[in-house]
Design a protein around this motif. Structure first.
Motif, PDB file in Angstrom:
ATOM      1  N   PRO A  14       0.831  -1.217   0.000  1.00 16.92           N
ATOM      2  CA  PRO A  14       0.000   0.000   0.000  1.00 16.92           C
ATOM      3  C   PRO A  14       0.858   1.257   0.000  1.00 16.92           C
ATOM      4  CG  PRO A  14      -0.880  -1.604   1.526  1.00 16.92           C
ATOM      5  CD  PRO A  14       0.444  -2.162   1.051  1.00 16.92           C
ATOM      6  N   GLY A  15       0.451   2.213  -0.817  1.00 15.00           N
ATOM      7  CA  GLY A  15       1.221   3.438  -0.967  1.00 15.00           C
ATOM      8  C   GLY A  15       2.244   3.380  -2.077  1.00 15.00           C
ATOM      9  N   GLY A  16       2.461   2.208  -2.629  1.00 12.00           N
ATOM     10  CA  GLY A  16       3.448   2.040  -3.688  1.00 12.00           C
ATOM     11  C   GLY A  16       2.915   2.409  -5.063  1.00 12.00           C
ATOM     12  N   SER A  17       3.748   2.182  -6.067  1.00 14.16           N
ATOM     13  CA  SER A  17       3.418   2.554  -7.441  1.00 14.16           C
ATOM     14  C   SER A  17       3.702   1.410  -8.398  1.00 14.16           C
ATOM     15  CB  SER A  17       4.241   3.774  -7.872  1.00 14.16           C
ATOM     16  OG  SER A  17       3.967   4.907  -7.082  1.00 14.16           O
ATOM     17  N   LEU A  18       2.959   1.408  -9.479  1.00  9.63           N
ATOM     18  CA  LEU A  18       3.200   0.509 -10.606  1.00  9.63           C
ATOM     19  C   LEU A  18       2.892   1.260 -11.886  1.00  9.63           C
ATOM     20  CD1 LEU A  18       1.574  -2.919  -9.570  1.00  9.63           C
ATOM     21  CD2 LEU A  18       4.008  -2.470  -9.875  1.00  9.63           C
ATOM     22  N   ARG A  19       3.535   0.859 -12.958  1.00  5.77           N
ATOM     23  CA  ARG A  19       3.206   1.387 -14.278  1.00  5.77           C
ATOM     24  C   ARG A  19       2.824   0.226 -15.181  1.00  5.77           C
ATOM     25  NH1 ARG A  19       7.026   5.506 -17.543  1.00  5.77           N
ATOM     26  NH2 ARG A  19       6.302   6.827 -15.812  1.00  5.77           N
ATOM     27  N   LEU A  20       1.593   0.241 -15.640  1.00  9.63           N
ATOM     28  CA  LEU A  20       1.127  -0.766 -16.576  1.00  9.63           C
ATOM     29  C   LEU A  20       1.345  -0.290 -18.005  1.00  9.63           C
ATOM     30  CD1 LEU A  20      -2.264  -1.823 -14.937  1.00  9.63           C
ATOM     31  CD2 LEU A  20       0.053  -2.623 -14.433  1.00  9.63           C
ATOM     32  N   SER A  21       1.654  -1.239 -18.876  1.00  6.54           N
ATOM     33  CA  SER A  21       1.823  -0.945 -20.296  1.00  6.54           C
ATOM     34  C   SER A  21       0.799  -1.721 -21.103  1.00  6.54           C
ATOM     35  CB  SER A  21       3.221  -1.335 -20.762  1.00  6.54           C
ATOM     36  OG  SER A  21       4.213  -0.630 -20.058  1.00  6.54           O
ATOM     37  N   CYS A  22       0.368  -1.116 -22.182  1.00  4.12           N
ATOM     38  CA  CYS A  22      -0.553  -1.755 -23.126  1.00  4.12           C
ATOM     39  C   CYS A  22       0.065  -1.595 -24.508  1.00  4.12           C
ATOM     40  CB  CYS A  22      -1.915  -1.089 -23.050  1.00  4.12           C
ATOM     41  SG  CYS A  22      -3.111  -1.663 -24.290  1.00  4.12           S
ATOM     42  N   ALA A  23       0.627  -2.676 -25.015  1.00  4.92           N
ATOM     43  CA  ALA A  23       1.304  -2.638 -26.307  1.00  4.92           C
ATOM     44  C   ALA A  23       0.441  -3.296 -27.363  1.00  4.92           C
ATOM     45  CB  ALA A  23       2.654  -3.347 -26.203  1.00  4.92           C
ATOM     46  N   ALA A  24       0.449  -2.710 -28.542  1.00  6.47           N
ATOM     47  CA  ALA A  24      -0.379  -3.219 -29.635  1.00  6.47           C
ATOM     48  C   ALA A  24       0.488  -3.843 -30.711  1.00  6.47           C
ATOM     49  CB  ALA A  24      -1.213  -2.104 -30.240  1.00  6.47           C
ATOM     50  N   SER A  25      -0.057  -4.869 -31.327  1.00  6.30           N
ATOM     51  CA  SER A  25       0.557  -5.445 -32.525  1.00  6.30           C
ATOM     52  C   SER A  25      -0.528  -5.673 -33.561  1.00  6.30           C
ATOM     53  CB  SER A  25       1.279  -6.752 -32.196  1.00  6.30           C
ATOM     54  OG  SER A  25       0.373  -7.718 -31.701  1.00  6.30           O
ATOM     55  N   GLY A  26      -0.172  -5.484 -34.814  1.00  5.25           N
ATOM     56  CA  GLY A  26      -1.136  -5.692 -35.877  1.00  5.25           C
ATOM     57  C   GLY A  26      -1.969  -4.469 -36.222  1.00  5.25           C
ATOM     58  N   PHE A  27      -1.857  -3.426 -35.413  1.00  4.17           N
ATOM     59  CA  PHE A  27      -2.549  -2.183 -35.725  1.00  4.17           C
ATOM     60  C   PHE A  27      -1.864  -1.032 -34.979  1.00  4.17           C
ATOM     61  CE2 PHE A  27      -5.255  -1.392 -31.919  1.00  4.17           C
ATOM     62  CZ  PHE A  27      -5.037  -2.577 -31.241  1.00  4.17           C
ATOM     63  N   THR A  28      -2.204   0.187 -35.390  1.00  2.00           N
ATOM     64  CA  THR A  28      -1.592   1.374 -34.804  1.00  2.00           C
ATOM     65  C   THR A  28      -2.530   1.974 -33.781  1.00  2.00           C
ATOM     66  OG1 THR A  28      -0.423   1.818 -36.873  1.00  2.00           O
ATOM     67  CG2 THR A  28      -0.605   3.630 -35.305  1.00  2.00           C
ATOM     68  N   LEU A  29      -2.038   2.067 -32.551  1.00  2.00           N
ATOM     69  CA  LEU A  29      -2.880   2.517 -31.454  1.00  2.00           C
ATOM     70  C   LEU A  29      -3.323   3.972 -31.581  1.00  2.00           C
ATOM     71  CD1 LEU A  29      -1.467   1.074 -28.108  1.00  2.00           C
ATOM     72  CD2 LEU A  29      -3.651   0.581 -29.203  1.00  2.00           C
ATOM     73  N   ASP A  30      -2.530   4.804 -32.239  1.00  5.32           N
ATOM     74  CA  ASP A  30      -2.802   6.232 -32.153  1.00  5.32           C
ATOM     75  C   ASP A  30      -4.039   6.671 -32.932  1.00  5.32           C
ATOM     76  OD1 ASP A  30      -0.210   7.460 -34.439  1.00  5.32           O
ATOM     77  OD2 ASP A  30      -1.403   5.632 -34.432  1.00  5.32           O
ATOM     78  N   TYR A  31      -4.715   5.726 -33.618  1.00  7.28           N
ATOM     79  CA  TYR A  31      -5.970   6.081 -34.266  1.00  7.28           C
ATOM     80  C   TYR A  31      -7.178   5.901 -33.351  1.00  7.28           C
ATOM     81  CZ  TYR A  31      -3.451   6.021 -38.722  1.00  7.28           C
ATOM     82  OH  TYR A  31      -2.584   6.279 -39.744  1.00  7.28           O
ATOM     83  N   TYR A  32      -6.959   5.319 -32.151  1.00  9.02           N
ATOM     84  CA  TYR A  32      -8.089   4.861 -31.362  1.00  9.02           C
ATOM     85  C   TYR A  32      -8.024   5.330 -29.914  1.00  9.02           C
ATOM     86  CZ  TYR A  32      -7.983   1.771 -35.365  1.00  9.02           C
ATOM     87  OH  TYR A  32      -7.927   1.277 -36.636  1.00  9.02           O
ATOM     88  N   ALA A  33      -9.212   5.502 -29.348  1.00  7.16           N
ATOM     89  CA  ALA A  33      -9.289   5.678 -27.905  1.00  7.16           C
ATOM     90  C   ALA A  33      -8.909   4.360 -27.229  1.00  7.16           C
ATOM     91  CB  ALA A  33     -10.702   6.091 -27.495  1.00  7.16           C
ATOM     92  N   ILE A  34      -8.184   4.478 -26.133  1.00  7.89           N
ATOM     93  CA  ILE A  34      -7.755   3.315 -25.369  1.00  7.89           C
ATOM     94  C   ILE A  34      -8.265   3.455 -23.947  1.00  7.89           C
ATOM     95  CG2 ILE A  34      -5.795   1.970 -24.518  1.00  7.89           C
ATOM     96  CD1 ILE A  34      -6.152   1.927 -27.576  1.00  7.89           C
ATOM     97  N   GLY A  35      -8.852   2.391 -23.449  1.00  2.80           N
ATOM     98  CA  GLY A  35      -9.376   2.396 -22.090  1.00  2.80           C
ATOM     99  C   GLY A  35      -8.654   1.402 -21.216  1.00  2.80           C
ATOM    100  N   TRP A  36      -8.627   1.711 -19.920  1.00  6.60           N
ATOM    101  CA  TRP A  36      -8.131   0.783 -18.907  1.00  6.60           C
ATOM    102  C   TRP A  36      -9.308   0.387 -18.018  1.00  6.60           C
ATOM    103  CZ3 TRP A  36      -3.504  -1.556 -18.649  1.00  6.60           C
ATOM    104  CH2 TRP A  36      -2.439  -1.005 -19.354  1.00  6.60           C
ATOM    105  N   PHE A  37      -9.375  -0.899 -17.711  1.00 10.97           N
ATOM    106  CA  PHE A  37     -10.456  -1.443 -16.915  1.00 10.97           C
ATOM    107  C   PHE A  37      -9.870  -2.398 -15.882  1.00 10.97           C
ATOM    108  CE2 PHE A  37     -13.738   0.210 -19.662  1.00 10.97           C
ATOM    109  CZ  PHE A  37     -13.046   0.403 -20.845  1.00 10.97           C
ATOM    110  N   ARG A  38     -10.658  -2.714 -14.873  1.00 11.46           N
ATOM    111  CA  ARG A  38     -10.192  -3.689 -13.896  1.00 11.46           C
ATOM    112  C   ARG A  38     -11.362  -4.527 -13.410  1.00 11.46           C
ATOM    113  NH1 ARG A  38      -8.566   0.445  -8.918  1.00 11.46           N
ATOM    114  NH2 ARG A  38     -10.700   1.017  -8.305  1.00 11.46           N
ATOM    115  N   GLN A  39     -11.021  -5.714 -12.961  1.00 12.15           N
ATOM    116  CA  GLN A  39     -12.033  -6.625 -12.440  1.00 12.15           C
ATOM    117  C   GLN A  39     -11.477  -7.349 -11.231  1.00 12.15           C
ATOM    118  OE1 GLN A  39     -13.704  -9.342 -15.332  1.00 12.15           O
ATOM    119  NE2 GLN A  39     -15.541  -9.597 -14.104  1.00 12.15           N
TER     120      GLN A  39
END
Length: 130
Positions: A14-39
């Motif tokens: 608790p109190g710490g940090s993490l950085r998540l990455s979302c890498a794409a292959s097969g398409f270019t991410l910069d054309y699209y909205a990207i969302g982060w979700f959790r379950q």
């Protein structure tokens, strides 16, 4: 083949940090909205954050606002979620998703609802515990 791959999850105190990455292959991410979700176990998937295709618009769930930051590096075809001041209630599997086929909504389109997204990664586990 269109694919999103999340990474960067793990166990943090608790109190710490993490950085998540979302890498794409097969398409270019910069054309699209990207969302982060959790379950979390026993709960529905919920929206955490999103970033528009231009990067000029971001949205955050109230529960993470001020602690999480979403940003994109189009040169690396990657979107990131910087998570600071983590709490035990942030424990969940985190997913990124792309809103493919919705570029007509504009460069500031940035929804946080799961139904707006149609291409999903496999998820990465984040556990916040002492």
């Amino acid at each position: 083949q269109l694919q999103l791959v999340e990474s960067g999850g793990g166990l943090v105190q608790p109190g710490g940090s993490l950085r998540l990455s979302c890498a794409a292959s097969g398409f270019t991410l910069d054309y699209y909205a990207i969302g982060w979700f959790r379950q979390a176990p026993g709960k529905e998937r919920e929206g955490v954050s999103c970033i528009s295709s231009s990067g000029g618009m971001t949205n955050y769930a109230d529960s993470v606002n001020g602690r999480f930051t979403c940003f994109r590096d189009n040169a690396r075809n990657t979107v990131y979620l910087q998570m600071n001041s983590l709490k035990p209630e942030d424990t969940a599997v985190y997913y990124c998703a792309a809103a493919l086929g919705k570029s007509y909504r504009g460069s500031r389109y940035c929804p946080i609802e799961t139904y707006q997204y149609n291409s999903w990664g496999q998820g990465t586990q984040v556990t916040v515990s002492s």
